[in-house]
Write a protein that holds these residues in place. Structure first.
Motif, PDB file in Angstrom:
ATOM      1  N   HIS A   1       1.576  -8.931 -12.281  1.00  0.00           N
ATOM      2  CA  HIS A   1       0.980  -9.491 -11.072  1.00  0.00           C
ATOM      3  C   HIS A   1       0.501  -8.357 -10.161  1.00  0.00           C
ATOM      4  CE1 HIS A   1       2.341 -13.572 -11.970  1.00  0.00           C
ATOM      5  NE2 HIS A   1       3.505 -13.034 -12.324  1.00  0.00           N
ATOM      6  N   PRO A   2      -0.766  -7.938 -10.300  1.00  0.00           N
ATOM      7  CA  PRO A   2      -1.328  -6.936  -9.388  1.00  0.00           C
ATOM      8  C   PRO A   2      -1.820  -7.631  -8.116  1.00  0.00           C
ATOM      9  CG  PRO A   2      -2.892  -7.453 -11.119  1.00  0.00           C
ATOM     10  CD  PRO A   2      -1.691  -8.314 -11.366  1.00  0.00           C
ATOM     11  N   ILE A   3      -1.289  -7.227  -6.957  1.00  0.00           N
ATOM     12  CA  ILE A   3      -1.718  -7.815  -5.694  1.00  0.00           C
ATOM     13  C   ILE A   3      -2.272  -6.704  -4.816  1.00  0.00           C
ATOM     14  CG2 ILE A   3      -1.093  -9.157  -3.652  1.00  0.00           C
ATOM     15  CD1 ILE A   3       1.323  -9.167  -6.535  1.00  0.00           C
ATOM     16  N   VAL A   4      -3.516  -6.865  -4.423  1.00  0.00           N
ATOM     17  CA  VAL A   4      -4.215  -5.847  -3.643  1.00  0.00           C
ATOM     18  C   VAL A   4      -3.899  -6.075  -2.163  1.00  0.00           C
ATOM     19  CG1 VAL A   4      -6.485  -4.977  -3.028  1.00  0.00           C
ATOM     20  CG2 VAL A   4      -5.995  -5.629  -5.393  1.00  0.00           C
ATOM     21  N   LEU A   5      -3.360  -5.043  -1.519  1.00  0.00           N
ATOM     22  CA  LEU A   5      -2.882  -5.158  -0.141  1.00  0.00           C
ATOM     23  C   LEU A   5      -3.617  -4.170   0.764  1.00  0.00           C
ATOM     24  CD1 LEU A   5      -0.806  -6.317   1.894  1.00  0.00           C
ATOM     25  CD2 LEU A   5       0.838  -4.626   1.032  1.00  0.00           C
ATOM     26  N   ASN A   6      -4.352  -4.672   1.756  1.00  0.00           N
ATOM     27  CA  ASN A   6      -5.114  -3.824   2.691  1.00  0.00           C
ATOM     28  C   ASN A   6      -5.992  -2.824   1.932  1.00  0.00           C
ATOM     29  OD1 ASN A   6      -3.494  -5.083   4.729  1.00  0.00           O
ATOM     30  ND2 ASN A   6      -1.923  -3.528   4.392  1.00  0.00           N
ATOM     31  N   PRO A   7      -6.832  -3.303   1.031  1.00  0.00           N
ATOM     32  CA  PRO A   7      -7.484  -2.392   0.073  1.00  0.00           C
ATOM     33  C   PRO A   7      -8.559  -1.504   0.669  1.00  0.00           C
ATOM     34  CG  PRO A   7      -8.383  -4.609  -0.130  1.00  0.00           C
ATOM     35  CD  PRO A   7      -7.214  -4.704   0.807  1.00  0.00           C
ATOM     36  N   ASN A   8      -8.718  -0.318   0.052  1.00  0.00           N
ATOM     37  CA  ASN A   8      -9.877   0.521   0.371  1.00  0.00           C
ATOM     38  C   ASN A   8     -11.102  -0.073  -0.321  1.00  0.00           C
ATOM     39  OD1 ASN A   8      -9.804   1.355  -2.357  1.00  0.00           O
ATOM     40  ND2 ASN A   8      -8.806   3.291  -1.880  1.00  0.00           N
ATOM     41  N   ALA A   9     -12.274   0.517  -0.062  1.00  0.00           N
ATOM     42  CA  ALA A   9     -13.528  -0.082  -0.539  1.00  0.00           C
ATOM     43  C   ALA A   9     -13.590  -0.157  -2.059  1.00  0.00           C
ATOM     44  CB  ALA A   9     -14.704   0.717   0.002  1.00  0.00           C
ATOM     45  N   ILE A  10     -13.159   0.907  -2.727  1.00  0.00           N
ATOM     46  CA  ILE A  10     -13.229   0.917  -4.193  1.00  0.00           C
ATOM     47  C   ILE A  10     -12.331  -0.161  -4.780  1.00  0.00           C
ATOM     48  CG2 ILE A  10     -12.773   2.268  -6.265  1.00  0.00           C
ATOM     49  CD1 ILE A  10     -13.508   4.770  -4.674  1.00  0.00           C
TER      50      ILE A  10
ATOM     51  N   GLY B   1       5.144  -5.633 -17.529  1.00  0.00           N
ATOM     52  CA  GLY B   1       4.339  -6.842 -17.529  1.00  0.00           C
ATOM     53  C   GLY B   1       5.006  -8.035 -16.875  1.00  0.00           C
ATOM     54  N   GLU B   2       6.293  -7.915 -16.586  1.00  0.00           N
ATOM     55  CA  GLU B   2       7.023  -8.993 -15.914  1.00  0.00           C
ATOM     56  C   GLU B   2       7.184  -8.739 -14.417  1.00  0.00           C
ATOM     57  OE1 GLU B   2      10.535 -10.412 -18.486  1.00  0.00           O
ATOM     58  OE2 GLU B   2      10.166  -8.360 -19.164  1.00  0.00           O
ATOM     59  N   THR B   3       6.592  -7.664 -13.910  1.00  0.00           N
ATOM     60  CA  THR B   3       6.780  -7.283 -12.511  1.00  0.00           C
ATOM     61  C   THR B   3       5.497  -7.491 -11.706  1.00  0.00           C
ATOM     62  OG1 THR B   3       6.113  -4.953 -12.783  1.00  0.00           O
ATOM     63  CG2 THR B   3       8.415  -5.507 -13.280  1.00  0.00           C
ATOM     64  N   ALA B   4       5.632  -7.321 -10.380  1.00  0.00           N
ATOM     65  CA  ALA B   4       4.487  -7.378  -9.470  1.00  0.00           C
ATOM     66  C   ALA B   4       4.355  -6.033  -8.762  1.00  0.00           C
ATOM     67  CB  ALA B   4       4.654  -8.506  -8.455  1.00  0.00           C
ATOM     68  N   PHE B   5       3.146  -5.761  -8.280  1.00  0.00           N
ATOM     69  CA  PHE B   5       2.883  -4.494  -7.581  1.00  0.00           C
ATOM     70  C   PHE B   5       1.859  -4.726  -6.489  1.00  0.00           C
ATOM     71  CE2 PHE B   5       0.359  -0.336  -7.725  1.00  0.00           C
ATOM     72  CZ  PHE B   5       1.197   0.311  -6.814  1.00  0.00           C
ATOM     73  N   TYR B   6       2.173  -4.217  -5.289  1.00  0.00           N
ATOM     74  CA  TYR B   6       1.283  -4.295  -4.131  1.00  0.00           C
ATOM     75  C   TYR B   6       0.843  -2.893  -3.733  1.00  0.00           C
ATOM     76  CZ  TYR B   6       3.046  -9.069  -3.159  1.00  0.00           C
ATOM     77  OH  TYR B   6       3.388 -10.398  -3.227  1.00  0.00           O
ATOM     78  N   SER B   7      -0.466  -2.695  -3.568  1.00  0.00           N
ATOM     79  CA  SER B   7      -0.976  -1.400  -3.106  1.00  0.00           C
ATOM     80  C   SER B   7      -2.375  -1.551  -2.540  1.00  0.00           C
ATOM     81  CB  SER B   7      -0.984  -0.383  -4.249  1.00  0.00           C
ATOM     82  OG  SER B   7      -1.515   0.868  -3.815  1.00  0.00           O
TER      83      SER B   7
ATOM     84  N   PHE C   1       7.218  -4.037  -7.014  1.00  0.00           N
ATOM     85  CA  PHE C   1       6.956  -2.685  -6.536  1.00  0.00           C
ATOM     86  C   PHE C   1       5.984  -2.733  -5.356  1.00  0.00           C
ATOM     87  CE2 PHE C   1       7.927  -2.155 -11.083  1.00  0.00           C
ATOM     88  CZ  PHE C   1       8.878  -1.141 -11.046  1.00  0.00           C
ATOM     89  N   PHE C   2       6.241  -1.894  -4.353  1.00  0.00           N
ATOM     90  CA  PHE C   2       5.363  -1.779  -3.198  1.00  0.00           C
ATOM     91  C   PHE C   2       4.981  -0.324  -2.960  1.00  0.00           C
ATOM     92  CE2 PHE C   2       7.296  -5.851  -2.168  1.00  0.00           C
ATOM     93  CZ  PHE C   2       6.275  -6.553  -1.536  1.00  0.00           C
ATOM     94  N   ASP C   3       3.684  -0.097  -2.759  1.00  0.00           N
ATOM     95  CA  ASP C   3       3.223   1.184  -2.230  1.00  0.00           C
ATOM     96  C   ASP C   3       3.561   1.224  -0.744  1.00  0.00           C
ATOM     97  OD1 ASP C   3       1.750   3.666  -2.209  1.00  0.00           O
ATOM     98  OD2 ASP C   3       0.094   2.571  -1.283  1.00  0.00           O
ATOM     99  N   LEU C   4       3.504   2.423  -0.140  1.00  0.00           N
ATOM    100  CA  LEU C   4       3.837   2.565   1.280  1.00  0.00           C
ATOM    101  C   LEU C   4       2.606   2.795   2.141  1.00  0.00           C
ATOM    102  CD1 LEU C   4       5.982   2.906   3.552  1.00  0.00           C
ATOM    103  CD2 LEU C   4       5.988   5.361   2.995  1.00  0.00           C
ATOM    104  N   ASP C   5       1.890   3.898   1.915  1.00  0.00           N
ATOM    105  CA  ASP C   5       0.796   4.302   2.797  1.00  0.00           C
ATOM    106  C   ASP C   5      -0.328   3.274   2.818  1.00  0.00           C
ATOM    107  OD1 ASP C   5       2.131   6.637   3.341  1.00  0.00           O
ATOM    108  OD2 ASP C   5       1.062   7.812   1.832  1.00  0.00           O
ATOM    109  N   ASP C   6      -0.717   2.836   4.015  1.00  0.00           N
ATOM    110  CA  ASP C   6      -1.784   1.864   4.211  1.00  0.00           C
ATOM    111  C   ASP C   6      -1.500   0.535   3.520  1.00  0.00           C
ATOM    112  OD1 ASP C   6      -3.607   3.536   5.748  1.00  0.00           O
ATOM    113  OD2 ASP C   6      -3.800   4.698   3.904  1.00  0.00           O
ATOM    114  N   SER C   7      -0.269   0.353   3.086  1.00  0.00           N
ATOM    115  CA  SER C   7       0.145  -0.894   2.448  1.00  0.00           C
ATOM    116  C   SER C   7       1.203  -1.570   3.314  1.00  0.00           C
ATOM    117  CB  SER C   7       0.669  -0.625   1.032  1.00  0.00           C
ATOM    118  OG  SER C   7      -0.337  -0.057   0.217  1.00  0.00           O
ATOM    119  N   LEU C   8       2.413  -1.036   3.301  1.00  0.00           N
ATOM    120  CA  LEU C   8       3.455  -1.558   4.187  1.00  0.00           C
ATOM    121  C   LEU C   8       3.376  -0.943   5.583  1.00  0.00           C
ATOM    122  CD1 LEU C   8       6.524  -1.681   1.780  1.00  0.00           C
ATOM    123  CD2 LEU C   8       5.018  -3.559   2.458  1.00  0.00           C
ATOM    124  N   ILE C   9       2.723   0.222   5.687  1.00  0.00           N
ATOM    125  CA  ILE C   9       2.463   0.812   7.003  1.00  0.00           C
ATOM    126  C   ILE C   9       0.953   0.925   7.192  1.00  0.00           C
ATOM    127  CG2 ILE C   9       4.653   2.058   7.044  1.00  0.00           C
ATOM    128  CD1 ILE C   9       3.191   4.614   6.359  1.00  0.00           C
TER     129      ILE C   9
END
Length: 221
Positions: free
Chosen positions: A196-205, A176-182, A10-18
């Protein structure tokens, strides 16, 4: 960029892929064409964005925003406007690294799902350009082709978890078998459910949370 061996990613969009959020890009684009964008921008700044930063976007707030955003438009009108927006501005903000990462997942056979708080018209425009397999987004509640707001649940916060689980129903795949980017702490509920939680272009929090939990961080900025 590490690629995880998962059946679904799974991929988030805002500030992640764009590199911006799609709503801000839309408002700036529309501002040059329609004075009504002043009203939309005021509502977004005074209510929606502050709530988003606090992780407190509600169905009422977001539905009110979309009623204002699409005032005087049919759904078909809005789709036409989004198409122009996307080709003139929206597509220019996709991170170049996104294509490489998505291709790597496609090559290994993972199913790629865009899961975003953007509305279904904007989300589908980005989904087509990115070549993802499926799009999960906020969906319009319409009456006679007029947008009245958004359907529940919102694709935001805990709502993303519910919608991701619905997507996986009948597949035999667990979250639990998937990955997520945000990029956002607003997505912590889904981060905490995936394998698999992967932090992509993260905000401060989210940067702080990732450090505490030893989550991998990828920054394209």
């Amino acid at each position: 960029m590490k690629v995880y061996n998962v059946p679904v990613v799974f991929f988030d969009l805002d500030d992640s892929l764009i590199n911006k959020d799609a709503n801000s890009l839309w408002i700036r684009w529309r501002f040059r064409r329609d004075r009504w964008a002043l009203v939309e921008a005021a509502l977004a700044l005074l209510s929606l964005y502050r709530a988003y930063k606090r992780g407190k976007v509600t169905h009422t707030r977001l539905s009110n925003y979309y009623r204002t955003r699409t005032m005087g438009m049919t759904l078909a009108d809005y789709e036409s406007s989004v198409e122009r927006f996307f080709h003139e501005r929206g597509q220019l903000h996709i991170y170049p690294q996104a294509a490489s990462l998505l291709f790597a997942y496609q090559r290994q056979g993972s199913r790629i799902v865009l899961i975003t708080g953007a509305d279904e018209v904007v989300a589908n425009a980005y989904g087509r350009e990115l070549g993802v397999d499926d799009v999960i987004s906020n969906r319009f509640d319409t009456v006679n082709d007029t947008i009245r707001g958004l359907r529940k649940p919102l694709c935001y916060g805990k709502g993303k978890v519910e919608m991701a689980k619905r997507y996986l129903e009948g597949t035999g795949i667990r979250l639990g078998e998937t990955a997520f980017y945000s990029d956002s702490h607003a997505d912590l509920p889904l981060f905490e459910e995936v394998g698999h939680p992967i932090v992509l272009n993260p905000n401060a929090i989210l940067t702080s949370v990732a450090a505490e939990r030893s989550w991998p961080v990828l920054d394209w900025r």
